[in-house]
Design a protein around this motif. Structure first.
Motif, PDB file in Angstrom:
ATOM      1  N   ILE A 177      39.391  40.135  42.173  1.00 53.79           N
ATOM      2  CA  ILE A 177      40.306  39.131  41.635  1.00 53.79           C
ATOM      3  C   ILE A 177      39.559  37.847  41.304  1.00 53.79           C
ATOM      4  CG2 ILE A 177      42.269  37.634  42.212  1.00 53.79           C
ATOM      5  CD1 ILE A 177      43.330  40.053  43.860  1.00 53.79           C
TER       6      ILE A 177
ATOM      7  N   SER B 133      49.935  35.593  36.888  1.00 52.61           N
ATOM      8  CA  SER B 133      49.493  36.776  36.152  1.00 52.61           C
ATOM      9  C   SER B 133      50.127  38.030  36.741  1.00 52.61           C
ATOM     10  CB  SER B 133      47.970  36.913  36.211  1.00 52.61           C
ATOM     11  OG  SER B 133      47.328  35.785  35.673  1.00 52.61           O
TER      12      SER B 133
ATOM     13  N   ALA C 234      46.756  42.259  30.858  1.00 54.04           N
ATOM     14  CA  ALA C 234      47.362  41.334  31.813  1.00 54.04           C
ATOM     15  C   ALA C 234      48.382  40.451  31.118  1.00 54.04           C
ATOM     16  CB  ALA C 234      46.280  40.481  32.463  1.00 54.04           C
TER      17      ALA C 234
ATOM     18  N   TRP D  21      47.453  36.108  45.830  1.00 53.32           N
ATOM     19  CA  TRP D  21      47.819  37.364  45.176  1.00 53.32           C
ATOM     20  C   TRP D  21      48.642  38.246  46.094  1.00 53.32           C
ATOM     21  CZ3 TRP D  21      46.005  41.963  47.277  1.00 53.32           C
ATOM     22  CH2 TRP D  21      44.904  41.879  48.125  1.00 53.32           C
TER      23      TRP D  21
ATOM     24  N   ALA E 298      37.623  36.822  37.966  1.00 55.89           N
ATOM     25  CA  ALA E 298      38.281  36.300  36.765  1.00 55.89           C
ATOM     26  C   ALA E 298      38.203  34.786  36.653  1.00 55.89           C
ATOM     27  CB  ALA E 298      39.745  36.742  36.746  1.00 55.89           C
TER      28      ALA E 298
ATOM     29  N   LEU F 213      37.567  41.833  34.456  1.00 56.18           N
ATOM     30  CA  LEU F 213      37.854  42.891  35.427  1.00 56.18           C
ATOM     31  C   LEU F 213      37.115  44.176  35.076  1.00 56.18           C
ATOM     32  CD1 LEU F 213      41.707  42.514  35.988  1.00 56.18           C
ATOM     33  CD2 LEU F 213      39.857  41.779  37.504  1.00 56.18           C
TER      34      LEU F 213
ATOM     35  N   PRO G 116      42.957  32.219  34.371  1.00 53.91           N
ATOM     36  CA  PRO G 116      42.056  33.352  34.618  1.00 53.91           C
ATOM     37  C   PRO G 116      41.555  33.982  33.324  1.00 53.91           C
ATOM     38  CG  PRO G 116      44.332  34.070  34.785  1.00 53.91           C
ATOM     39  CD  PRO G 116      44.383  32.589  34.486  1.00 53.91           C
ATOM     40  N   ASP G 117      40.461  34.695  33.430  1.00 50.72           N
ATOM     41  CA  ASP G 117      39.929  35.496  32.326  1.00 50.72           C
ATOM     42  C   ASP G 117      39.887  36.943  32.802  1.00 50.72           C
ATOM     43  OD1 ASP G 117      38.652  36.725  30.257  1.00 50.72           O
ATOM     44  OD2 ASP G 117      36.753  35.628  30.459  1.00 50.72           O
ATOM     45  N   TRP G 118      40.976  37.671  32.568  1.00 47.88           N
ATOM     46  CA  TRP G 118      41.083  39.033  33.084  1.00 47.88           C
ATOM     47  C   TRP G 118      40.228  40.027  32.319  1.00 47.88           C
ATOM     48  CZ3 TRP G 118      42.454  38.634  37.707  1.00 47.88           C
ATOM     49  CH2 TRP G 118      43.453  37.745  38.123  1.00 47.88           C
ATOM     50  N   GLU G 119      39.597  39.595  31.227  1.00 45.62           N
ATOM     51  CA  GLU G 119      38.657  40.470  30.538  1.00 45.62           C
ATOM     52  C   GLU G 119      37.445  40.783  31.412  1.00 45.62           C
ATOM     53  OE1 GLU G 119      39.061  41.921  27.589  1.00 45.62           O
ATOM     54  OE2 GLU G 119      41.060  41.030  27.445  1.00 45.62           O
TER      55      GLU G 119
ATOM     56  N   LEU H 268      49.411  42.009  36.777  1.00 46.27           N
ATOM     57  CA  LEU H 268      48.411  43.030  36.498  1.00 46.27           C
ATOM     58  C   LEU H 268      48.985  44.397  36.859  1.00 46.27           C
ATOM     59  CD1 LEU H 268      45.325  41.276  38.157  1.00 46.27           C
ATOM     60  CD2 LEU H 268      46.205  40.961  35.829  1.00 46.27           C
TER      61      LEU H 268
END
Length: 223
Positions: free
Chosen positions: A29, A4, A84, A50, A32, A75, A70-73, A6
């Motif tokens: 992090i 990912s 992302a 990361w 997510a 964050l 990952p589910d970056w929503e 970001l």
């Protein structure tokens, strides 16, 4: 495997909080990824590594590698300047073969053990400060992880070691976290596909929860 990208808003409240305490950044992090039972090792089970990179113009990009999607929503609002970007690492894994040369970047935590003179024969880890020592550390890691650093035209190892900003924080309100990362940029050559693939997936060195260990590869540049 997933990688990912970001693009971080350095002025956001969430980033200012996280950059002041690397343990908070780690928790942000990990938000997510799905929760696991308390007996599981959260970061290693998801295979999360990361690294923060500075980009042209002074911006910041955070690269996150993981075995779990990952589910970056999840964050904090306002942390990212744009959505992302997530891609599969399978093409990179497929390219690994003995003798294959790559351009690489690695943020790592080179350290050594020293004896503490307190009458208890204790030892502690201290950061390696000199670039020559840091490169020697990396070469030894290559012997362990299935790669070598080739020589440049000048005959020196084809890698540069540059200090990165110190990372600090607190874990469980009592244990202080201090990491002195070093960024390695250069070329490497694969000698053992299995060992090297494991290093790519699991990371290299210590402080993997705190922005170290992520090995990034690209096709080798002409030297």
């Amino acid at each position: 495997m997933f990688l990912s990208k970001l693009t971080v808003d350095q002025r956001s409240r969430a980033f200012l909080r996280d950059v002041a305490d690397v343990h908070d950044m780690h928790r942000t992090i990990m938000s997510a990824y799905p929760e696991l039972p308390p007996t599981a090792t959260f970061r290693s089970q998801h295979g999360v590594l990361w690294r923060l990179d500075t980009v042209a113009g002074g911006g910041l990009v955070q690269y996150v590698q993981s075995q779990t999607a990952p589910d970056w929503e999840r964050l904090p609002a306002g942390l990212l300047l744009r959505p992302a970007e997530v891609r599969s690492l399978q093409p990179v894994l497929n390219a690994i073969a003995p003798g294959r040369k790559f351009t690489f970047r690695l943020m790592a935590n080179p350290t050594r053990d020293v004896r503490v003179e307190n009458g208890k024969q204790q030892r502690k880890r201290v950061p390696l400060q000199q670039p020559a020592q840091q490169i020697e550390w990396l070469i030894s890691k290559g012997e362990q992880h299935g790669f070598v650093i080739p020589s440049s035209r000048q005959g020196a190892p084809d890698v540069a070691a540059n200090p990165a900003p110190r990372l600090v924080g607190k874990k469980r309100e009592v244990r202080r976290v201090t990491v002195d990362p070093v960024r390695f940029d250069g070329h490497l050559m694969v000698t053992d596909s299995s060992a090297f693939t494991a290093a790519l997936i699991n990371g290299i060195g210590r402080a993997k929860a705190y922005g170290c260990g992520l090995l990034s590869l690209a096709p080798a540049r002409a030297s």
